[in-house]
Design an enzyme around this catalytic site. Structure first.
Site, PDB file in Angstrom:
ATOM      1  N   ASP A  86      55.132 111.816 117.132  1.00  0.00           N
ATOM      2  CA  ASP A  86      55.256 112.740 116.004  1.00  0.00           C
ATOM      3  C   ASP A  86      56.457 113.636 116.324  1.00  0.00           C
ATOM      4  O   ASP A  86      56.385 114.507 117.187  1.00  0.00           O
ATOM      5  CB  ASP A  86      53.966 113.560 115.860  1.00  0.00           C
ATOM      6  CG  ASP A  86      54.040 114.574 114.712  1.00  0.00           C
ATOM      7  OD1 ASP A  86      55.152 114.853 114.240  1.00  0.00           O
ATOM      8  OD2 ASP A  86      52.978 115.086 114.310  1.00  0.00           O
ATOM      9  N   LYS A 138      57.990 119.074 106.230  1.00  0.00           N
ATOM     10  CA  LYS A 138      58.592 120.131 107.049  1.00  0.00           C
ATOM     11  C   LYS A 138      60.121 120.025 106.989  1.00  0.00           C
ATOM     12  O   LYS A 138      60.693 120.185 105.924  1.00  0.00           O
ATOM     13  CB  LYS A 138      58.032 120.027 108.470  1.00  0.00           C
ATOM     14  CG  LYS A 138      56.502 119.907 108.517  1.00  0.00           C
ATOM     15  CD  LYS A 138      55.828 121.139 107.965  1.00  0.00           C
ATOM     16  CE  LYS A 138      54.334 121.217 108.155  1.00  0.00           C
ATOM     17  NZ  LYS A 138      53.505 120.137 107.685  1.00  0.00           N
ATOM     18  N   TYR A 174      49.309 118.925 116.471  1.00  0.00           N
ATOM     19  CA  TYR A 174      48.935 119.422 115.155  1.00  0.00           C
ATOM     20  C   TYR A 174      47.408 119.309 115.012  1.00  0.00           C
ATOM     21  O   TYR A 174      46.863 118.208 115.086  1.00  0.00           O
ATOM     22  CB  TYR A 174      49.671 118.645 114.061  1.00  0.00           C
ATOM     23  CG  TYR A 174      49.139 118.980 112.700  1.00  0.00           C
ATOM     24  CD1 TYR A 174      49.128 120.296 112.255  1.00  0.00           C
ATOM     25  CD2 TYR A 174      48.608 118.008 111.867  1.00  0.00           C
ATOM     26  CE1 TYR A 174      48.603 120.628 111.016  1.00  0.00           C
ATOM     27  CE2 TYR A 174      48.092 118.326 110.630  1.00  0.00           C
ATOM     28  CZ  TYR A 174      48.088 119.644 110.218  1.00  0.00           C
ATOM     29  OH  TYR A 174      47.559 119.973 109.005  1.00  0.00           O
ATOM     30  N   ARG A 234      53.083 100.819  93.656  1.00  0.00           N
ATOM     31  CA  ARG A 234      52.263 101.132  94.836  1.00  0.00           C
ATOM     32  C   ARG A 234      52.831 100.454  96.087  1.00  0.00           C
ATOM     33  O   ARG A 234      52.619 100.908  97.210  1.00  0.00           O
ATOM     34  CB  ARG A 234      50.792 100.733  94.599  1.00  0.00           C
ATOM     35  CG  ARG A 234      49.906 100.950  95.799  1.00  0.00           C
ATOM     36  CD  ARG A 234      48.427 101.178  95.475  1.00  0.00           C
ATOM     37  NE  ARG A 234      47.908 100.317  94.440  1.00  0.00           N
ATOM     38  CZ  ARG A 234      47.631  99.017  94.586  1.00  0.00           C
ATOM     39  NH1 ARG A 234      47.841  98.422  95.750  1.00  0.00           N
ATOM     40  NH2 ARG A 234      47.154  98.318  93.584  1.00  0.00           N
TER      41      ARG A 234
HETATM   42  N1  PLP Z   1      52.495 116.742 112.341  1.00  0.00           N
HETATM   43  C1  PLP Z   1      52.863 118.025 112.546  1.00  0.00           C
HETATM   44  C2  PLP Z   1      53.586 118.391 113.792  1.00  0.00           C
HETATM   45  C3  PLP Z   1      52.563 118.996 111.567  1.00  0.00           C
HETATM   46  O1  PLP Z   1      52.928 120.278 111.795  1.00  0.00           O
HETATM   47  C4  PLP Z   1      51.869 118.608 110.395  1.00  0.00           C
HETATM   48  C5  PLP Z   1      51.505 119.601 109.359  1.00  0.00           C
HETATM   49  O2  PLP Z   1      51.518 120.804 109.596  1.00  0.00           O
HETATM   50  C6  PLP Z   1      51.509 117.279 110.238  1.00  0.00           C
HETATM   51  C7  PLP Z   1      51.835 116.367 111.214  1.00  0.00           C
HETATM   52  C8  PLP Z   1      50.774 116.819 108.994  1.00  0.00           C
HETATM   53  O3  PLP Z   1      51.696 116.713 107.966  1.00  0.00           O
HETATM   54  P1  PLP Z   1      51.335 116.898 106.401  1.00  0.00           P
HETATM   55  O4  PLP Z   1      50.919 118.315 106.215  1.00  0.00           O
HETATM   56  O5  PLP Z   1      52.625 116.535 105.717  1.00  0.00           O
HETATM   57  O6  PLP Z   1      50.244 115.941 106.108  1.00  0.00           O
END
Ligand code: PLP
Length: 388
Positions: free
Chosen positions: A186, A211, A113, A61
């Site tokens: 992000d 992604k 997102y 963990r």
């Molecule tokens: N940030 C962006 C730009 C995303 O497109 C996504 C998911 O679509 C996330 C964060 C969240 O990621 P996860 O689906 O791996 O939790």
């Protein structure tokens, strides 16, 4: 911005493409294996004096040797002091927010997102944090929101999903310094191939590794990379170790394998997305093409500065004829798959307003495209027939 072709982390002076293609893996002298091993063990032995046989390897963990290749590759690509894998992009983002203290203020984009935006709204209410959203289409609004009240965390997503507005990271870093705030980016859509936020002054970079980093639509994972090993990072580390928001070992192994082709995939997707954007701009069936690589895109000048080597594989089309025409076009696609998510080898098309529901701020004539690595002529032909 630091030129990503520079090689600060490699004593042999090799390019990032070379280092990542080889993975952060030193062949094991016991086996000579070229691909890194997968270590499913949840616990690690101690010697008779009760010392760990290998430092940091105590219980899975906290840390697991299978996480290390992907973590080291990401730290290398981002120019980071350290990177950590998480069980999802959301878990990585949550670890940053949960490192704050009650009463802290967050400034975040109004377009980002949606899953994270929704969670942030709920979490800030229940945990006594203040949330201010800035307009990504107005270059002055970020400064206005930051200066409106003492701010602890500035959260950026650039390009912003799904309008692909571009936020100037270097400018945000100046504002963060002035405000004594942390700057977290992000960078899922840009990837470290195109943008390295830490070299522009950010403190933390977050990825949904689900992604582009993994890139094959078969792993849910997240990652954070830090400019320095400070108290905030320690709280984030503790959060992961205690909460256990870690990927499974097979997922971490698949992720390092996917990352080794990151440069090829991202460059191909960027070239194809630009071709698609150029093909459909001016097409009467499309009222707007949203892509930072087009000179008429409001974020183009900033994107040229902070995205090196391409503008990414994500773009959106606003379909003339509104929601009905957009949904009908998505329904006619044969090569683009109608599915959510992004950043994989296969091209996806999405009607975001349907996915996000009635509270979505996304125009209902918008189709989001995640461009994969197929032949771009096939992708253009598919959209052409779908829009007819
Ligand atoms: N940030 C962006 C730009 C995303 O497109 C996504 C998911 O679509 C996330 C964060 C969240 O990621 P996860 O689906 O791996 O939790």
């Amino acid at each position: 911005m630091t030129d990503p072709t520079q090689t600060p982390n490699d004593p042999a002076g090799r390019h990032p493409e070379t280092r990542i293609a080889r993975g952060a893996h030193v062949p094991d002298p016991a086996t000579g294996e070229v691909a890194p091993a997968l270590h499913p063990s949840t616990t690690f032995e101690r010697d008779p004096a009760y010392r760990l046989l290998v430092a940091d390897h105590s219980y899975a963990r906290d840390q697991n040797p299978t996480f290390l290749p992907a973590e080291r590759m990401l730290a290398d690509l981002e120019g980071a002091a350290e990177a950590l894998l998480f069980s999802s992009g959301m878990a990585a983002a949550m670890a940053v927010v949960q490192a704050l203290r009650p009463g802290d203020r967050i400034v975040a984009p109004a377009v980002m997102y949606w899953g994270l935006r929704q969670w942030l709204g709920r979490f800030c209410t229940t945990w006594g944090l203040e949330l201010a959203l800035f307009d990504t289409a107005d270059p002055e609004d970020l400064a206005r929101q930051i200066r409106a009240a003492p701010t602890r965390l500035i959260w950026l997503e650039t390009p912003c999903n799904p309008t692909w507005d571009v936020v100037d990271i270097a400018r945000a870093a100046e504002l963060a310094r002035e405000a004594g705030a942390l700057l977290a980016v992000d960078s899922t859509a840009a990837t470290p191939v195109l943008t390295r936020p830490l070299s522009l002054g950010a403190d933390l970079v977050m990825h949904s590794a689900t992604k582009y980093l993994n890139g094959h639509g078969d792993v849910v994972a997240g990652a954070l990379a830090t400019a320095r090993l400070d108290d905030v990072w320690q709280r984030i580390r503790d959060q992961r170790a205690s909460g256990g928001a870690i990927p499974g070992t097979f997922d971490a192994w698949l992720l390092q394998r996917g990352m080794r082709t990151l440069f090829l995939r991202v460059r191909r997707a960027s070239e194809s997305a630009l071709r698609i954007a150029e093909h459909f701009r001016g097409d009467p069936r499309v009222s707007r093409v949203l892509y930072p690589g087009l000179p008429e895109h409001p974020g183009h000048a900033v994107a040229q500065r902070q995205m090196l080597g391409g503008f990414g594989g994500m773009l959106s089309l606003r379909v003339a004829g509104g929601a009905e025409a957009a949904l009908a076009a998505a329904g006619r696609c044969r090569t683009f798959l109608r599915a959510t998510s992004l950043g994989g080898v296969e091209s996806l098309i999405e009607h975001r307003a349907t996915i996000e529901g009635p509270t979505s701020p996304i125009p209902d004539d918008l189709l989001r495209l995640s461009v994969g690595i197929e032949a771009v002529d096939d992708l253009i032909a598919d959209l052409d027939q779908a829009l007819t």
